[in-house]
Design a protein around this motif. Structure first.
Motif, PDB file in Angstrom:
ATOM      1  N   GLY A  87     -12.585  38.965 -61.713  1.00 49.23           N
ATOM      2  CA  GLY A  87     -11.433  39.086 -62.597  1.00 49.23           C
ATOM      3  C   GLY A  87     -11.188  40.487 -63.093  1.00 49.23           C
ATOM      4  N   THR A  88     -12.144  41.396 -62.878  1.00 45.40           N
ATOM      5  CA  THR A  88     -11.973  42.796 -63.251  1.00 45.40           C
ATOM      6  C   THR A  88     -11.542  43.592 -62.027  1.00 45.40           C
ATOM      7  OG1 THR A  88     -13.695  42.615 -64.940  1.00 45.40           O
ATOM      8  CG2 THR A  88     -13.084  44.829 -64.226  1.00 45.40           C
ATOM      9  N   VAL A  89     -10.468  44.356 -62.169  1.00 49.16           N
ATOM     10  CA  VAL A  89      -9.946  45.142 -61.050  1.00 49.16           C
ATOM     11  C   VAL A  89     -10.493  46.563 -61.134  1.00 49.16           C
ATOM     12  CG1 VAL A  89      -7.873  46.058 -59.951  1.00 49.16           C
ATOM     13  CG2 VAL A  89      -7.863  43.758 -60.921  1.00 49.16           C
ATOM     14  N   TRP A  90     -11.059  47.025 -60.002  1.00 49.73           N
ATOM     15  CA  TRP A  90     -11.647  48.369 -59.928  1.00 49.73           C
ATOM     16  C   TRP A  90     -10.889  49.230 -58.927  1.00 49.73           C
ATOM     17  CZ3 TRP A  90     -14.948  48.606 -63.713  1.00 49.73           C
ATOM     18  CH2 TRP A  90     -15.727  47.490 -64.063  1.00 49.73           C
ATOM     19  N   PRO A  91     -10.860  50.552 -59.145  1.00 54.86           N
ATOM     20  CA  PRO A  91     -10.340  51.450 -58.111  1.00 54.86           C
ATOM     21  C   PRO A  91     -11.290  51.462 -56.919  1.00 54.86           C
ATOM     22  CG  PRO A  91     -11.298  52.711 -59.903  1.00 54.86           C
ATOM     23  CD  PRO A  91     -11.315  51.276 -60.342  1.00 54.86           C
ATOM     24  N   LEU A  92     -10.777  51.829 -55.762  1.00 54.80           N
ATOM     25  CA  LEU A  92     -11.546  51.778 -54.522  1.00 54.80           C
ATOM     26  C   LEU A  92     -12.842  52.571 -54.613  1.00 54.80           C
ATOM     27  CD1 LEU A  92     -11.949  51.212 -51.483  1.00 54.80           C
ATOM     28  CD2 LEU A  92     -10.601  53.284 -51.039  1.00 54.80           C
ATOM     29  N   HIS A  93     -12.789  53.790 -55.154  1.00 57.73           N
ATOM     30  CA  HIS A  93     -13.976  54.639 -55.075  1.00 57.73           C
ATOM     31  C   HIS A  93     -15.139  54.053 -55.874  1.00 57.73           C
ATOM     32  CE1 HIS A  93     -12.710  56.205 -59.035  1.00 57.73           C
ATOM     33  NE2 HIS A  93     -13.927  56.704 -59.151  1.00 57.73           N
ATOM     34  N   LYS A  94     -14.863  53.340 -56.931  1.00 57.81           N
ATOM     35  CA  LYS A  94     -15.949  52.742 -57.706  1.00 57.81           C
ATOM     36  C   LYS A  94     -16.596  51.586 -56.937  1.00 57.81           C
ATOM     37  CE  LYS A  94     -14.496  54.137 -62.324  1.00 57.81           C
ATOM     38  NZ  LYS A  94     -15.704  54.966 -62.538  1.00 57.81           N
ATOM     39  N   LEU A  95     -15.796  50.837 -56.232  1.00 61.08           N
ATOM     40  CA  LEU A  95     -16.351  49.760 -55.402  1.00 61.08           C
ATOM     41  C   LEU A  95     -17.144  50.334 -54.234  1.00 61.08           C
ATOM     42  CD1 LEU A  95     -13.234  47.412 -55.381  1.00 61.08           C
ATOM     43  CD2 LEU A  95     -15.389  47.013 -56.585  1.00 61.08           C
ATOM     44  N   ALA A  96     -16.643  51.422 -53.648  1.00 64.03           N
ATOM     45  CA  ALA A  96     -17.319  52.018 -52.496  1.00 64.03           C
ATOM     46  C   ALA A  96     -18.677  52.615 -52.873  1.00 64.03           C
ATOM     47  CB  ALA A  96     -16.434  53.097 -51.874  1.00 64.03           C
TER      48      ALA A  96
ATOM     49  N   THR B  90     -11.861  43.889 -56.323  1.00 62.54           N
ATOM     50  CA  THR B  90     -12.735  43.223 -57.285  1.00 62.54           C
ATOM     51  C   THR B  90     -14.020  42.815 -56.585  1.00 62.54           C
ATOM     52  OG1 THR B  90     -12.822  41.457 -58.939  1.00 62.54           O
ATOM     53  CG2 THR B  90     -11.815  40.915 -56.832  1.00 62.54           C
ATOM     54  N   VAL B  91     -14.983  42.378 -57.370  1.00 62.77           N
ATOM     55  CA  VAL B  91     -16.275  41.953 -56.849  1.00 62.77           C
ATOM     56  C   VAL B  91     -16.459  40.468 -57.142  1.00 62.77           C
ATOM     57  CG1 VAL B  91     -18.770  42.287 -56.916  1.00 62.77           C
ATOM     58  CG2 VAL B  91     -17.238  44.240 -57.246  1.00 62.77           C
ATOM     59  N   SER B  92     -16.588  39.675 -56.113  1.00 58.97           N
ATOM     60  CA  SER B  92     -16.897  38.242 -56.244  1.00 58.97           C
ATOM     61  C   SER B  92     -15.970  37.539 -57.225  1.00 58.97           C
ATOM     62  CB  SER B  92     -18.359  38.070 -56.706  1.00 58.97           C
ATOM     63  OG  SER B  92     -19.227  38.691 -55.791  1.00 58.97           O
ATOM     64  N   ASN B  93     -14.658  37.838 -57.109  1.00 58.24           N
ATOM     65  CA  ASN B  93     -13.673  37.174 -57.967  1.00 58.24           C
ATOM     66  C   ASN B  93     -14.011  37.282 -59.453  1.00 58.24           C
ATOM     67  OD1 ASN B  93     -12.102  36.237 -55.745  1.00 58.24           O
ATOM     68  ND2 ASN B  93     -13.613  34.608 -55.423  1.00 58.24           N
TER      69      ASN B  93
ATOM     70  N   VAL C  87     -17.087  42.102 -51.869  1.00 57.32           N
ATOM     71  CA  VAL C  87     -15.979  42.945 -52.337  1.00 57.32           C
ATOM     72  C   VAL C  87     -14.676  42.499 -51.673  1.00 57.32           C
ATOM     73  CG1 VAL C  87     -15.019  45.275 -52.323  1.00 57.32           C
ATOM     74  CG2 VAL C  87     -17.449  44.943 -52.786  1.00 57.32           C
ATOM     75  N   ARG C  88     -13.642  42.347 -52.482  1.00 57.30           N
ATOM     76  CA  ARG C  88     -12.288  42.067 -51.991  1.00 57.30           C
ATOM     77  C   ARG C  88     -11.400  43.261 -52.320  1.00 57.30           C
ATOM     78  NH1 ARG C  88      -9.783  37.595 -54.853  1.00 57.30           N
ATOM     79  NH2 ARG C  88      -8.141  37.774 -53.294  1.00 57.30           N
ATOM     80  N   LEU C  89     -10.693  43.755 -51.324  1.00 57.79           N
ATOM     81  CA  LEU C  89      -9.758  44.859 -51.526  1.00 57.79           C
ATOM     82  C   LEU C  89      -8.351  44.403 -51.187  1.00 57.79           C
ATOM     83  CD1 LEU C  89     -11.720  47.768 -49.764  1.00 57.79           C
ATOM     84  CD2 LEU C  89     -11.590  47.332 -52.223  1.00 57.79           C
ATOM     85  N   TRP C  90      -7.375  45.007 -51.850  1.00 55.45           N
ATOM     86  CA  TRP C  90      -5.983  44.742 -51.501  1.00 55.45           C
ATOM     87  C   TRP C  90      -5.162  46.005 -51.701  1.00 55.45           C
ATOM     88  CZ3 TRP C  90      -8.441  42.105 -55.560  1.00 55.45           C
ATOM     89  CH2 TRP C  90      -8.104  42.518 -56.847  1.00 55.45           C
ATOM     90  N   VAL C  91      -3.952  45.981 -51.174  1.00 56.03           N
ATOM     91  CA  VAL C  91      -3.059  47.133 -51.239  1.00 56.03           C
ATOM     92  C   VAL C  91      -2.286  47.081 -52.555  1.00 56.03           C
ATOM     93  CG1 VAL C  91      -1.146  48.341 -50.124  1.00 56.03           C
ATOM     94  CG2 VAL C  91      -2.860  47.142 -48.737  1.00 56.03           C
TER      95      VAL C  91
END
Length: 584
Positions: free
Chosen positions: A251-260, A246-249, A1-5
């Protein structure tokens, strides 16, 4: 998982001025506890305007105007949708007094209640919008998500002047601060645009922000966390305001809570399906380990953005100019357009590239720039002797460290700092914000049109009423002297003609002109008619008419050169095969 501001909460949401002392984290924690304890009084999980007014004015000692400024600024950041904006504008314009307007703001309106006892959303299998905006479920509900609003107020600390950093030379509260570099290198100055500053801010204040979102029973007597503190699912969901990824590059951007909520992440962030909460220590550690530079931010735009083509551009003067646009990678993320060092040019563009874009115009001198599309936000900084004609701006226009520029725009909000001798022709439903360091500011009514203007206004939810162009708010202490601004005298007022052909239905200035300015134009037109009649009745011979015409043309050319309008007219002469429209 990659997160950014995320960029928008800082670029659009952080007011570019030091926040009031009573918005410091200590007081925000008290406000959070107060709001949670009064859930049945319109404070939690959504904060209604009357409740926030009570907290801001009664507890935080803010003025009602500043309380509404922050409340409305946050609403403008996350919503509502354009049709709801237009309905609210209609309701606000119908109010005949300040008291009636306050009653309209304080009305309780029903909104759909969420289902009780619902489980958190599972990790999604398809693309969804970055933010879930419950605000949109009720068009005119003047309330905000309490936890996200607290985070928004915390983000205002971005512009807090640090005495320690000032002594170290990293920061100094001067009127003219350093500007971010447009070469992609790290820089200070305009923190709203600097994605590296955004990342550093979140990394430095992450624990404080997590503690701000904790439920009261998870805090110690000193309002701080402990090793056993749990972070609720709702708190992590509120962090969607600031973080995405996103997950493993993929290309789809997710909100934080869905990744968590993804099963592989539970061991790292401490999520328990039983308690529906996260371990604070593990969550903080997981967030820090996943945080990285924003791949959709300004730095990437400068390094990898494409160069824009312009419909109108003077040849031979473009060597210094740097103009780039980030790719529209994700539909939910607004693209960025960055223009720098445009010198003695007329540039015009109206295209899908600009629609919904964040635009930054930097170090442009003696130029005329037309961006005739609906925009998300605009920042103009360190420009001189230039004119900017902008399409409707959905959120904010901020002008900083500029001299002798003219800005013509319909926008939701205008703010200015460290400007000298600038003129603003605006149509805006909010009071223009005069921040620190301004001199000789002139405000005037919006005075132009182009064929698609009213369509573009509807796209971003801007109406002709209410219009507060002539009621600026002095925000900072050193801007408290009302002599820093004036309303342009009607005798100095002229309409502005946009010299491009476009398709569309708008044929006059939306909303018309204030009576005194319309009368000044009518009187000037009458004087011209009297002059023309005088010349016609003078009975000049053919040779005398030729001499008289030559004299008038000579004086007119002198006037063009003296006023700088000669350059503007020359730059409008298109190439032999130049396009008619401003589309590029």
């Amino acid at each position: 998982v990659r997160l950014w501001v995320r960029t928008e909460p800082f670029l659009v949401g952080a007011l570019p001025a030091p926040p009031p002392a009573r918005l410091a984290p200590h007081y925000l924690r008290k406000a959070a506890a107060y709001a949670r304890a009064r859930a049945d009084q319109g404070c939690f999980p959504r904060l209604r305007w009357p409740s926030w007014r009570h907290i801001a004015c009664g507890k935080l000692q803010l003025s009602r105007e500043i309380a509404w400024l922050y409340f409305e600024l946050f609403r403008g950041l996350l919503g509502p949708a354009p049709p709801a904006r237009l309905r609210w504008a209609e309701a606000e314009a119908a109010c005949a007094s300040a008291e009636e307007l306050e009653r309209e703001r304080s009305k309780a309106r029903a909104r759909p209640r969420p289902k009780a006892g619902g489980s958190p959303e599972p990790a999604c299998r398809g693309a969804r919008p970055i933010l879930t905006l419950p605000y949109l479920s009720c068009a005119l509900q003047l309330s905000v998500d309490t936890l996200q609003f607290l985070l928004f107020l915390y983000v205002q600390q971005l512009h807090k002047v640090s005495l320690r950093r000032s002594l170290l030379g990293d920061e100094w509260p001067s009127a003219r601060t350093k500007s971010p570099s447009l070469t992609g290198k790290s820089a200070g100055g305009n923190k709203n645009w600097n994605d590296q500053e955004h990342l550093a801010f979140v990394q430095s204040h992450l624990l404080d922000m997590l503690e701000l979102l904790l439920e009261p029973e998870q805090l110690s007597a000193s309002s701080h966390s402990s090793c056993s503190s749990l972070v609720s699912y709702e708190a992590v969901r509120a962090l969607n305001l600031l973080l995405e990824g996103t997950v493993s590059n993929s290309g789809t951007v997710w909100p934080l809570h869905k990744l968590a909520l993804r099963q592989p992440c539970h061991g790292h962030n401490g999520y328990s399906k039983v308690s529906r909460a996260f371990s604070l220590g593990k969550l903080e550690s997981w967030l820090r380990s996943c945080l990285t530079a924003n791949p959709l931010g300004m730095t990437v735009c400068l390094k990898a953005g494409k160069k824009l083509a312009w419909a109108q551009q003077v040849e031979g003067t473009t060597k210094r100019a740097k103009i780039a646009c980030s790719a529209r990678v994700v539909p939910e993320v607004s693209p960025m357009v960055i223009m720098s060092q445009v010198y003695r040019q007329t540039l015009a563009k109206s295209s899908d590239t600009l629609v919904g874009a964040h635009v930054r115009i930097h170090r442009c001198n003696e130029s005329f720039i037309y961006l005739l599309s609906p925009l998300r936000s605009v920042t103009i900084e360190k420009c001189r002797n230039s004119t900017f004609v902008l399409g409707p701006v959905e959120t904010s226009v901020h002008v900083q460290s500029c001299d002798s520029v003219k800005v013509i725009v319909v926008c939701h909000r205008l703010s200015l700092s460290s400007t000298t001798g600038c003129t603003f022709h605006t149509l805006t439903p909010t009071q223009p914000l005069i921040l620190s360091g301004n001199q000789a500011v002139s405000f005037a009514p919006f005075h132009t049109h182009y064929p698609m203007l009213e369509d573009h206004m509807a796209q971003v939810g801007l109406a002709t009423l209410p219009n507060y162009w002539d009621s600026p708010m002095l925000v900072c202490r050193d801007s408290g002297d009302s002599s820093v601004f004036r309303l342009l005298p009607p005798s100095d007022f002229y309409t502005f003609v946009i010299p491009f052909e476009m398709e569309g239905d708008t044929t006059e200035t939306p909303g018309g002109l204030p009576q005194e300015y319309q009368e000044a134009l009518s009187q000037r037109e009458q004087r011209v008619q009297v002059w023309q009649r005088t010349v016609k009745e003078a009975g000049l011979s053919r040779d005398q008419r030729k001499q008289f015409q030559a004299l008038v043309e000579s004086k007119f050319r002198e006037w063009l050169i003296q006023t700088g309008n000669r350059q503007q007219l020359d730059s409008l002469v298109p190439p032999a095969l130049g396009p008619k429209q401003a589309a590029g």
